[in-house]
Write a protein that holds these residues in place. Structure first.
Motif, PDB file in Angstrom:
ATOM      1  N   UNK A  21      30.758  48.281  26.406  1.00 19.59           N
ATOM      2  CA  UNK A  21      29.951  48.631  27.580  1.00 19.59           C
ATOM      3  C   UNK A  21      29.638  47.418  28.434  1.00 19.59           C
ATOM      4  N   UNK A  22      29.151  46.366  27.800  1.00 21.93           N
ATOM      5  CA  UNK A  22      28.783  45.141  28.515  1.00 21.93           C
ATOM      6  C   UNK A  22      30.009  44.529  29.197  1.00 21.93           C
ATOM      7  N   UNK A  23      31.145  44.533  28.507  1.00 25.78           N
ATOM      8  CA  UNK A  23      32.368  43.975  29.095  1.00 25.78           C
ATOM      9  C   UNK A  23      32.780  44.748  30.343  1.00 25.78           C
ATOM     10  N   UNK A  24      32.465  46.029  30.383  1.00 28.94           N
ATOM     11  CA  UNK A  24      32.766  46.835  31.563  1.00 28.94           C
ATOM     12  C   UNK A  24      31.933  46.456  32.778  1.00 28.94           C
ATOM     13  N   UNK A  25      30.773  45.830  32.555  1.00 29.59           N
ATOM     14  CA  UNK A  25      29.919  45.394  33.664  1.00 29.59           C
ATOM     15  C   UNK A  25      30.374  44.055  34.234  1.00 29.59           C
ATOM     16  N   UNK A  26      31.178  43.330  33.472  1.00 30.93           N
ATOM     17  CA  UNK A  26      31.580  41.967  33.844  1.00 30.93           C
ATOM     18  C   UNK A  26      32.767  42.024  34.796  1.00 30.93           C
ATOM     19  N   UNK A  27      32.487  42.166  36.076  1.00 28.78           N
ATOM     20  CA  UNK A  27      33.531  42.399  37.085  1.00 28.78           C
ATOM     21  C   UNK A  27      34.134  41.112  37.657  1.00 28.78           C
ATOM     22  N   UNK A  28      33.655  39.938  37.230  1.00 24.79           N
ATOM     23  CA  UNK A  28      34.201  38.690  37.782  1.00 24.79           C
ATOM     24  C   UNK A  28      35.596  38.397  37.235  1.00 24.79           C
ATOM     25  N   UNK A  29      36.055  39.191  36.281  1.00 30.60           N
ATOM     26  CA  UNK A  29      37.380  39.023  35.674  1.00 30.60           C
ATOM     27  C   UNK A  29      37.855  40.410  35.244  1.00 30.60           C
ATOM     28  N   UNK A  30      39.164  40.671  35.299  1.00 31.86           N
ATOM     29  CA  UNK A  30      39.651  41.974  34.826  1.00 31.86           C
ATOM     30  C   UNK A  30      39.340  42.189  33.347  1.00 31.86           C
ATOM     31  N   UNK A  31      38.941  43.405  32.993  1.00 28.80           N
ATOM     32  CA  UNK A  31      38.560  43.747  31.617  1.00 28.80           C
ATOM     33  C   UNK A  31      39.645  43.339  30.623  1.00 28.80           C
ATOM     34  N   UNK A  32      40.899  43.665  30.913  1.00 31.05           N
ATOM     35  CA  UNK A  32      41.988  43.390  29.959  1.00 31.05           C
ATOM     36  C   UNK A  32      42.179  41.898  29.719  1.00 31.05           C
ATOM     37  N   UNK A  33      41.974  41.084  30.748  1.00 29.39           N
ATOM     38  CA  UNK A  33      42.093  39.626  30.607  1.00 29.39           C
ATOM     39  C   UNK A  33      40.953  39.086  29.738  1.00 29.39           C
ATOM     40  N   UNK A  34      39.758  39.584  29.992  1.00 28.58           N
ATOM     41  CA  UNK A  34      38.590  39.196  29.203  1.00 28.58           C
ATOM     42  C   UNK A  34      38.796  39.568  27.731  1.00 28.58           C
ATOM     43  N   UNK A  35      39.269  40.785  27.493  1.00 27.76           N
ATOM     44  CA  UNK A  35      39.518  41.249  26.126  1.00 27.76           C
ATOM     45  C   UNK A  35      40.604  40.408  25.455  1.00 27.76           C
ATOM     46  N   UNK A  36      41.700  40.160  26.177  1.00 26.81           N
ATOM     47  CA  UNK A  36      42.805  39.358  25.625  1.00 26.81           C
ATOM     48  C   UNK A  36      42.308  37.971  25.192  1.00 26.81           C
ATOM     49  N   UNK A  37      41.555  37.304  26.060  1.00 23.90           N
ATOM     50  CA  UNK A  37      41.079  35.953  25.744  1.00 23.90           C
ATOM     51  C   UNK A  37      40.127  35.960  24.559  1.00 23.90           C
ATOM     52  N   UNK A  38      39.257  36.951  24.510  1.00 26.19           N
ATOM     53  CA  UNK A  38      38.308  37.066  23.400  1.00 26.19           C
ATOM     54  C   UNK A  38      39.046  37.254  22.076  1.00 26.19           C
ATOM     55  N   UNK A  39      40.036  38.143  22.074  1.00 26.73           N
ATOM     56  CA  UNK A  39      40.786  38.394  20.842  1.00 26.73           C
ATOM     57  C   UNK A  39      41.642  37.189  20.453  1.00 26.73           C
TER      58      UNK A  39
END
Length: 193
Positions: A21-39
């Motif tokens: 949910x929180x990651x969906x609010x973080x619009x300064x970067x695309x969700x998939x890029x944020x998820x990829x970097x985190x993983x």
């Protein structure tokens, strides 16, 4: 000033509130890029057998659960994750603060969502306490680019080193020719294909 390298032996990783949910609010970067970097960070920590602390805030609410992939990548850390009930600065949570100190590490790698709320306050707190802190800026994001920029500048102005996922993985690897380095380069290659 000498470069004081972060290594798997001298650092711990804190992954804060990487919740769907929180990651969906973080619009300064695309969700998939944020998820990829985190993983990528989680996989790298697992390969290097680094101490990792996971924390979440109000999983049962709109913030949602942690990324499901964390359960398989870091099973022990996932099971021991520290669930906070609305405490903004994770370091104000006694259980999280105790777990950070229990790592025995003076160097801390932090990534969190969002950078402008969940990352900035624990990073500032830990830096003020004398920890050497690196924030992985692209494994976190904020609702707006301005919010992200201001949070990153605030951290940098308080002695926190800003880095990126690739840069950090390369620093931790030290060499791509070691058995761990070969696995880390695979994490990078797979993530960018």
């Amino acid at each position: 000033m000498a470069f004081n390298k972060f290594t798997a032996e001298n650092a711990a990783m804190l992954l804060i509130d990487h919740q769907v949910g929180t990651m969906g609010w973080a619009k300064s970067m695309p969700f998939e890029e944020l998820k990829r970097n985190t993983l990528m960070l989680a996989k790298s920590a697992a390969i290097l057998n680094m101490p990792v602390l996971l924390t979440s805030s109000m999983e049962e609410h709109t913030q949602g659960p942690l990324l499901e992939e964390m359960r398989s990548i870091l099973p022990a850390a996932f099971e021991k994750r520290i669930k906070r009930m609305g405490i903004v600065n994770a370091m104000d949570d006694d259980n999280f603060a105790a777990a950070v100190r229990a790592t025995g590490k003076s160097k801390l790698i932090i990534a969190g969502v969002t950078n402008d709320v969940c990352t900035v306050y624990p990073a500032l707190t830990l830096a003020a306490e004398g920890f050497d802190v690196q924030v992985v800026a692209d494994a976190g994001a904020s609702p707006t680019k301005m919010a992200d920029d201001i949070a990153l500048r605030r951290m940098e102005n308080n002695g926190i080193t800003l880095t990126t996922t690739n840069q950090l993985i390369a620093e931790l690897a030290g060499s791509w020719t070691t058995p761990q380095g070969e696995k880390l380069i695979q994490v990078l290659m797979e993530s960018f294909q």
